[in-house]
Design a protein around this motif. Structure first.
Motif, PDB file in Angstrom:
ATOM      1  N   SER A  12      -5.952  11.551  -7.728  1.00 37.00           N
ATOM      2  CA  SER A  12      -6.047  12.981  -7.412  1.00 37.00           C
ATOM      3  C   SER A  12      -5.027  13.777  -8.224  1.00 37.00           C
ATOM      4  O   SER A  12      -3.952  13.279  -8.571  1.00 37.00           O
ATOM      5  CB  SER A  12      -5.846  13.194  -5.913  1.00 37.00           C
ATOM      6  N   GLU A  13      -5.368  15.000  -8.489  1.00 39.36           N
ATOM      7  CA  GLU A  13      -4.500  15.872  -9.273  1.00 39.36           C
ATOM      8  C   GLU A  13      -3.185  16.131  -8.552  1.00 39.36           C
ATOM      9  O   GLU A  13      -2.128  16.155  -9.152  1.00 39.36           O
ATOM     10  CB  GLU A  13      -5.208  17.215  -9.469  1.00 39.36           C
ATOM     11  N   ARG A  14      -3.311  16.300  -7.224  1.00 39.36           N
ATOM     12  CA  ARG A  14      -2.130  16.586  -6.417  1.00 39.36           C
ATOM     13  C   ARG A  14      -1.137  15.429  -6.507  1.00 39.36           C
ATOM     14  O   ARG A  14       0.075  15.645  -6.624  1.00 39.36           O
ATOM     15  CB  ARG A  14      -2.576  16.807  -4.954  1.00 39.36           C
ATOM     16  N   THR A  15      -1.653  14.196  -6.459  1.00 41.12           N
ATOM     17  CA  THR A  15      -0.791  13.021  -6.582  1.00 41.12           C
ATOM     18  C   THR A  15      -0.128  12.986  -7.957  1.00 41.12           C
ATOM     19  O   THR A  15       1.070  12.711  -8.075  1.00 41.12           O
ATOM     20  CB  THR A  15      -1.605  11.745  -6.372  1.00 41.12           C
ATOM     21  N   GLN A  16      -0.917  13.266  -8.973  1.00 39.27           N
ATOM     22  CA  GLN A  16      -0.367  13.233 -10.334  1.00 39.27           C
ATOM     23  C   GLN A  16       0.789  14.216 -10.464  1.00 39.27           C
ATOM     24  O   GLN A  16       1.847  13.894 -11.000  1.00 39.27           O
ATOM     25  CB  GLN A  16      -1.461  13.586 -11.351  1.00 39.27           C
ATOM     26  N   LEU A  17       0.578  15.419  -9.929  1.00 39.71           N
ATOM     27  CA  LEU A  17       1.613  16.440 -10.007  1.00 39.71           C
ATOM     28  C   LEU A  17       2.880  15.971  -9.285  1.00 39.71           C
ATOM     29  O   LEU A  17       3.987  16.048  -9.823  1.00 39.71           O
ATOM     30  CB  LEU A  17       1.095  17.735  -9.359  1.00 39.71           C
ATOM     31  N   PHE A  18       2.685  15.413  -8.062  1.00 46.20           N
ATOM     32  CA  PHE A  18       3.818  14.944  -7.260  1.00 46.20           C
ATOM     33  C   PHE A  18       4.577  13.858  -8.002  1.00 46.20           C
ATOM     34  O   PHE A  18       5.801  13.906  -8.132  1.00 46.20           O
ATOM     35  CB  PHE A  18       3.304  14.420  -5.913  1.00 46.20           C
ATOM     36  N   LEU A  19       3.832  12.889  -8.528  1.00 51.27           N
ATOM     37  CA  LEU A  19       4.485  11.769  -9.211  1.00 51.27           C
ATOM     38  C   LEU A  19       5.209  12.250 -10.461  1.00 51.27           C
ATOM     39  O   LEU A  19       6.324  11.818 -10.741  1.00 51.27           O
ATOM     40  CB  LEU A  19       3.448  10.698  -9.562  1.00 51.27           C
ATOM     41  N   SER A  20       4.592  13.166 -11.182  1.00 52.85           N
ATOM     42  CA  SER A  20       5.249  13.623 -12.408  1.00 52.85           C
ATOM     43  C   SER A  20       6.542  14.338 -12.058  1.00 52.85           C
ATOM     44  O   SER A  20       7.510  14.293 -12.803  1.00 52.85           O
ATOM     45  CB  SER A  20       4.316  14.542 -13.191  1.00 52.85           C
ATOM     46  N   GLN A  21       6.560  14.985 -10.875  1.00 60.21           N
ATOM     47  CA  GLN A  21       7.787  15.694 -10.507  1.00 60.21           C
ATOM     48  C   GLN A  21       8.887  14.746 -10.051  1.00 60.21           C
ATOM     49  O   GLN A  21      10.043  14.938 -10.404  1.00 60.21           O
ATOM     50  CB  GLN A  21       7.491  16.716  -9.410  1.00 60.21           C
TER      51      GLN A  21
ATOM     52  N   ARG B 190       0.858  -1.186   0.000  1.00 56.30           N
ATOM     53  CA  ARG B 190       0.000   0.000   0.000  1.00 56.30           C
ATOM     54  C   ARG B 190       0.888   1.227   0.000  1.00 56.30           C
ATOM     55  O   ARG B 190       1.890   1.274   0.714  1.00 56.30           O
ATOM     56  CB  ARG B 190      -0.872  -0.025   1.261  1.00 56.30           C
ATOM     57  N   VAL B 191       0.537   2.211  -0.815  1.00 56.62           N
ATOM     58  CA  VAL B 191       1.265   3.469  -0.835  1.00 56.62           C
ATOM     59  C   VAL B 191       0.310   4.566  -0.401  1.00 56.62           C
ATOM     60  O   VAL B 191      -0.837   4.618  -0.858  1.00 56.62           O
ATOM     61  CB  VAL B 191       1.825   3.783  -2.240  1.00 56.62           C
ATOM     62  N   ILE B 192       0.782   5.394   0.510  1.00 56.88           N
ATOM     63  CA  ILE B 192      -0.051   6.491   1.010  1.00 56.88           C
ATOM     64  C   ILE B 192       0.592   7.796   0.589  1.00 56.88           C
ATOM     65  O   ILE B 192       1.798   7.988   0.777  1.00 56.88           O
ATOM     66  CB  ILE B 192      -0.153   6.423   2.550  1.00 56.88           C
ATOM     67  N   PHE B 193      -0.215   8.659  -0.010  1.00 54.81           N
ATOM     68  CA  PHE B 193       0.307   9.964  -0.396  1.00 54.81           C
ATOM     69  C   PHE B 193      -0.286  11.018   0.524  1.00 54.81           C
ATOM     70  O   PHE B 193      -1.504  11.093   0.695  1.00 54.81           O
ATOM     71  CB  PHE B 193      -0.039  10.270  -1.851  1.00 54.81           C
ATOM     72  N   MET B 194       0.591  11.802   1.139  1.00 55.01           N
ATOM     73  CA  MET B 194       0.112  12.841   2.059  1.00 55.01           C
ATOM     74  C   MET B 194       0.458  14.209   1.540  1.00 55.01           C
ATOM     75  O   MET B 194       1.504  14.421   0.916  1.00 55.01           O
ATOM     76  CB  MET B 194       0.777  12.671   3.435  1.00 55.01           C
ATOM     77  N   ASP B 195      -0.425  15.153   1.818  1.00 59.22           N
ATOM     78  CA  ASP B 195      -0.116  16.552   1.520  1.00 59.22           C
ATOM     79  C   ASP B 195      -0.872  17.421   2.505  1.00 59.22           C
ATOM     80  O   ASP B 195      -2.004  17.094   2.881  1.00 59.22           O
ATOM     81  CB  ASP B 195      -0.497  16.897   0.084  1.00 59.22           C
ATOM     82  N   ALA B 196      -0.254  18.505   2.939  1.00 56.59           N
ATOM     83  CA  ALA B 196      -0.858  19.460   3.861  1.00 56.59           C
ATOM     84  C   ALA B 196      -1.480  18.771   5.063  1.00 56.59           C
ATOM     85  O   ALA B 196      -2.583  19.106   5.493  1.00 56.59           O
ATOM     86  CB  ALA B 196      -1.898  20.313   3.134  1.00 56.59           C
ATOM     87  N   GLY B 197      -0.779  17.781   5.598  1.00 53.35           N
ATOM     88  CA  GLY B 197      -1.213  17.177   6.851  1.00 53.35           C
ATOM     89  C   GLY B 197      -2.367  16.213   6.723  1.00 53.35           C
ATOM     90  O   GLY B 197      -2.957  15.808   7.722  1.00 53.35           O
ATOM     91  N   GLN B 198      -2.735  15.823   5.506  1.00 53.01           N
ATOM     92  CA  GLN B 198      -3.809  14.840   5.394  1.00 53.01           C
ATOM     93  C   GLN B 198      -3.459  13.767   4.371  1.00 53.01           C
ATOM     94  O   GLN B 198      -2.586  13.966   3.528  1.00 53.01           O
ATOM     95  CB  GLN B 198      -5.131  15.505   5.037  1.00 53.01           C
ATOM     96  N   ILE B 199      -4.151  12.632   4.495  1.00 54.08           N
ATOM     97  CA  ILE B 199      -3.942  11.571   3.525  1.00 54.08           C
ATOM     98  C   ILE B 199      -4.744  11.933   2.283  1.00 54.08           C
ATOM     99  O   ILE B 199      -5.965  12.064   2.328  1.00 54.08           O
ATOM    100  CB  ILE B 199      -4.390  10.216   4.099  1.00 54.08           C
ATOM    101  N   VAL B 200      -4.038  12.113   1.155  1.00 52.98           N
ATOM    102  CA  VAL B 200      -4.715  12.535  -0.072  1.00 52.98           C
ATOM    103  C   VAL B 200      -5.164  11.318  -0.861  1.00 52.98           C
ATOM    104  O   VAL B 200      -6.269  11.274  -1.413  1.00 52.98           O
ATOM    105  CB  VAL B 200      -3.777  13.418  -0.926  1.00 52.98           C
ATOM    106  N   GLU B 201      -4.294  10.310  -0.906  1.00 60.90           N
ATOM    107  CA  GLU B 201      -4.637   9.151  -1.710  1.00 60.90           C
ATOM    108  C   GLU B 201      -3.896   7.946  -1.165  1.00 60.90           C
ATOM    109  O   GLU B 201      -2.751   8.055  -0.727  1.00 60.90           O
ATOM    110  CB  GLU B 201      -4.209   9.397  -3.167  1.00 60.90           C
ATOM    111  N   GLN B 202      -4.553   6.800  -1.165  1.00 63.49           N
ATOM    112  CA  GLN B 202      -3.812   5.578  -0.869  1.00 63.49           C
ATOM    113  C   GLN B 202      -4.321   4.458  -1.742  1.00 63.49           C
ATOM    114  O   GLN B 202      -5.506   4.370  -2.048  1.00 63.49           O
ATOM    115  CB  GLN B 202      -3.886   5.230   0.621  1.00 63.49           C
ATOM    116  N   ASN B 203      -3.373   3.625  -2.157  1.00 64.14           N
ATOM    117  CA  ASN B 203      -3.752   2.576  -3.090  1.00 64.14           C
ATOM    118  C   ASN B 203      -2.660   1.516  -3.134  1.00 64.14           C
ATOM    119  O   ASN B 203      -1.580   1.698  -2.579  1.00 64.14           O
ATOM    120  CB  ASN B 203      -3.960   3.166  -4.493  1.00 64.14           C
TER     121      ASN B 203
END
Lengths: 435, 261
Positions: free
Chosen positions: B248-257, B224-237
């Motif tokens: 989520s868009e935020r995850t996409q941006l992070f991963l692309s970076q 399981r991978v958990i993506f966090m941003d601004a103190g909250q869990i944004v996505e996990q899968n």
């Protein structure tokens, strides 16, 4: 196009460096004559040293230890240099003050035992059993120097023994009485309380009774007869030995999360540090008598020792706090994450490292404290400086200065320099970071 | 990004139904700053979780709350059936069960490697010294540096130090391991040796939560991978879905970076 490809097949064997870059020649070249400015400074320094020696050596060599007439005049009649006769004549007074000469063996034995008692504390190679001697040494030395019956010291030693016995054997009884949850805490409080009550209410009366029945012991020597280097050593050693643990406790207290503990420690440290030592000594010599219950006879030297210890431990606390603050936060976190308790992490992780970092500053404080013992002159105690005044008041030695102060300086230098060397040894022994 | 070993033995990596860590509605503030907001997370025994996210997103704080290096102010954290609250007994129990590795290793520089490893077993678990040393040597062999046991941490390379730190945690026989950016302070060559050690651990079925930027490790080892941003869990899968198909868009941006070069 040039061919830039290169592959090394045979590796060059190591060979010794050229002769000009090793040995004493290199050392002299590097350290004394590395450039025109340095060469000039080296020559200038040599000239200065030569000048100083030229002035001092004749004074030292053409000196007199035992002239015909034991006085400054007798010296002057025979030699042009130093008059060490004064040290020759007053040597024992310098060391023991006005201690009765038939009992000189007692402080001497105490000093000898001090060396033995320090051995296991300072070095690893001593037999561990000697630590018992180190533990009882303070009481033993007090008895040897001040004398009195054997019962007082024995009763004092019984205090910690009682505390230990209660905590070791009383726990089961207490557990049965009040249950398991609070037993360790209650046992601890009880044993500490028992020790305090013992010292407050039992030691003096029992001592009185036993001493009147069976007066075995040494002849008492009054405090005002103590003086000289012995006095400096007593105050210095007590101050050094007691200020380190008190300083550690204060430093930890100052970092504590408990508001009251922290405030008390900060208050103590700031008050002690913010007041000149001389003021504290006056408090010890005069004011303290007003605060103590009437009729309490509390030895002046003991009071001075306590004040000097408090003063030094305030400095010590800040020095150690600096060491603790220098440790990275990760050390605390690692200790916490492993499940160590506060005291375990302090004892095993934080203090060993913090003390190691603070060694140079701790020793500076010790040296400062040791030299400050000469301040007791202001409350009339006869430390070496006080004695030198008394000696110069003697008509035979009126006008002698350099020899006396030189001798006192030499004494202090020997002790302070030894402390500094020991610190250097300890630092190199504890060095594990391999930077 | 260093590639970790490719052939992973998954035979022991079983996720049981037993809950190892449960976090419910957890919030944390640093003064007025709201670092963690309404975190809900259940970790089953045997899970291998990678937490990622930009710096300052609260991922380190999250795992540091699990052994209470940081105190949370609202919500519940239950580790191994023990609730983390102001009760110090619970805290000691949890800390003895949860091992932790730090970004900067935090070995004790005044103790030898062996002493580092035996300290907690001897003082916390009251293990006899000889037994503790035996265990320590066993785990030092496991992280492949038994020959360094007599040295001091300052004499070891970063990768070796981190492996000692892992061995030191394992000596307490923890049921859960937390990794706080264990490879972020290491040279590329050393990252691999540490990741290999962590993979070994995963293969043995250890419950792990890792804050890391090693996406290769996340792909191969995590369930399981958990993506966090601004103190909250944004996505996990699951890692496959997470990397191929971020929602989520935020995850996409992070991963692309982070995967962009």
């Amino acid at each position: 196009m040039s061919d830039i490809s290169f592959v090394r097949h045979d590796f060059i064997e190591p060979s010794p460096p050229p002769a000009s870059s090793v040995g004493p020649v290199k050392w002299i070249k590097d350290n004394l004559f590395s450039g025109p400015v340095n060469s000039g400074l080296t020559l200038l320094s040599f000239a200065f040293i030569a000048l100083v020696l030229y002035e001092i050596l004749p004074w030292l060599i053409d000196s007199s230890w035992s002239p015909e007439e034991m006085s400054l005049k007798g010296c002057r009649a025979e030699v042009s240099g130093a008059c060490f006769a004064v040290i020759n004549e007053r040597f024992y007074q310098f060391i023991f003050g006005f201690y009765p000469s038939e009992y000189y063996w007692r402080p001497s034995l105490a000093f000898l035992l001090l060396v033995v008692a320090l051995w296991p504390v300072l070095f690893n190679n001593a037999p561990r059993q000697l630590l018992w001697l180190s533990a009882v040494y303070p009481v033993l030395a007090y008895w040897l120097i001040w004398g009195g019956t054997i019962w007082g010291p024995l009763l004092v030693l019984a205090g910690p023994a009682i505390g230990w016995a209660i905590s070791a054997y009383g726990q089961d009884t207490i557990e049965a009485a009040i249950g398991e949850a609070f037993a360790p805490l209650v046992t601890l409080i009880l044993s500490v309380l028992a020790v305090i009550l013992w010292f407050l209410f039992c030691v003096a009366p029992i001592d009185g009774v036993l001493s009147s029945i069976l007066p075995i012991g040494l002849t008492e020597v009054a405090s005002d007869r103590l003086g000289g280097f012995m006095l400096s050593l007593i105050i210095g050693v007590v101050g050094i030995a007691a200020s380190l643990p008190i300083g550690i406790a204060l430093a930890l207290g100052r970092q504590s999360d408990l508001f009251i503990v922290r405030s008390l420690c900060v208050g103590f440290i700031e008050c002690m540090r913010g007041v000149p030592l001389i003021t504290l000594l006056f408090v010890a010599s005069t004011l303290l008598a007003y605060f103590l219950p009437p009729g309490t006879t509390f030895d002046l030297i003991l009071r001075v020792c306590i004040m000097v210890t408090f003063f030094a431990s305030a400095y010590m606390a800040e020095v150690i706090r600096g060491g603790i603050a220098a440790l990275p936060k990760g050390q605390y976190e690692a200790a916490d994450a492993m499940g160590l308790t506060y005291w375990q992490s302090m004892q095993l992780i934080i203090l060993p490292q913090a003390l190691k970092i603070s060694i140079p500053n701790i020793v500076s404080t010790f040296i400062g404290l040791f030299k400050d013992t000469t301040l007791v002159i202001v409350i009339g105690l006869l430390d070496p400086l006080g004695l030198s005044g008394a000696i110069r008041a003697d008509a035979a030695w009126n006008g002698i200065v350099w020899e006396l102060y030189g001798f006192i300086a030499l004494f202090f230098f020997i002790f302070c320099f030894s402390m500094s060397r020991y610190a250097a040894y300890l630092e190199s022994k504890l060095k594990t970071d391999h930077r | 990004m260093a590639e970790a070993a490719t052939n992973i033995d998954r035979s022991n990596m079983k996720i049981s139904d037993e809950v190892a860590i449960e976090i419910r509605g957890m919030n944390k503030w640093y003064g007025d700053f709201h670092v963690l907001r309404d975190i809900d997370l259940t970790v089953n025994r045997g899970e291998r979780i990678v937490v990622c996210g930009p710096s300052g997103s609260g991922k380190s704080t999250l795992i540091r709350c699990i052994n209470r290096l940081e105190e949370h102010q609202k919500g519940d954290i239950i580790v191994d059936g023990t609730e983390l609250n102001s009760d110090l007994k619970n805290l000691d129990k949890v800390r003895a069960e949860v091992g932790m590795c730090f970004q900067h290793f935090n070995l004790f520089p005044h103790l030898t490697i062996l002493e580092n490893c035996t300290l907690a077993p001897i003082w916390v678990r009251k293990t006899p010294k000889a037994e503790a040393e035996e265990t320590a040597m066993h785990f030092l062999e496991k992280v492949k540096i038994p020959e360094q046991a007599g040295k001091y941490p300052g004499q070891l390379s970063g990768g070796q130090q981190q492996r000692v730190a892992i061995a030191r945690s394992l000596c307490m026989k923890p049921r859960i391991m937390l990794f706080d950016e264990p490879t972020s302070a290491l040279d590329p060559e050393m990252i691999k040796e540490v990741l290999d050690t962590m993979i070994d651990l995963a293969e043995e079925g250890m419950t792990m939560i890792c804050v890391t930027h090693e996406m290769g490790f996340a792909r191969q080892v995590a369930n399981r991978v958990i993506f966090m941003d601004a103190g909250q869990i944004v996505e996990q899968n699951e890692p496959e879905e997470f990397f191929q198909n971020p929602k989520s868009e935020r995850t996409q941006l992070f991963l692309s970076q982070i995967l962009g070069h």
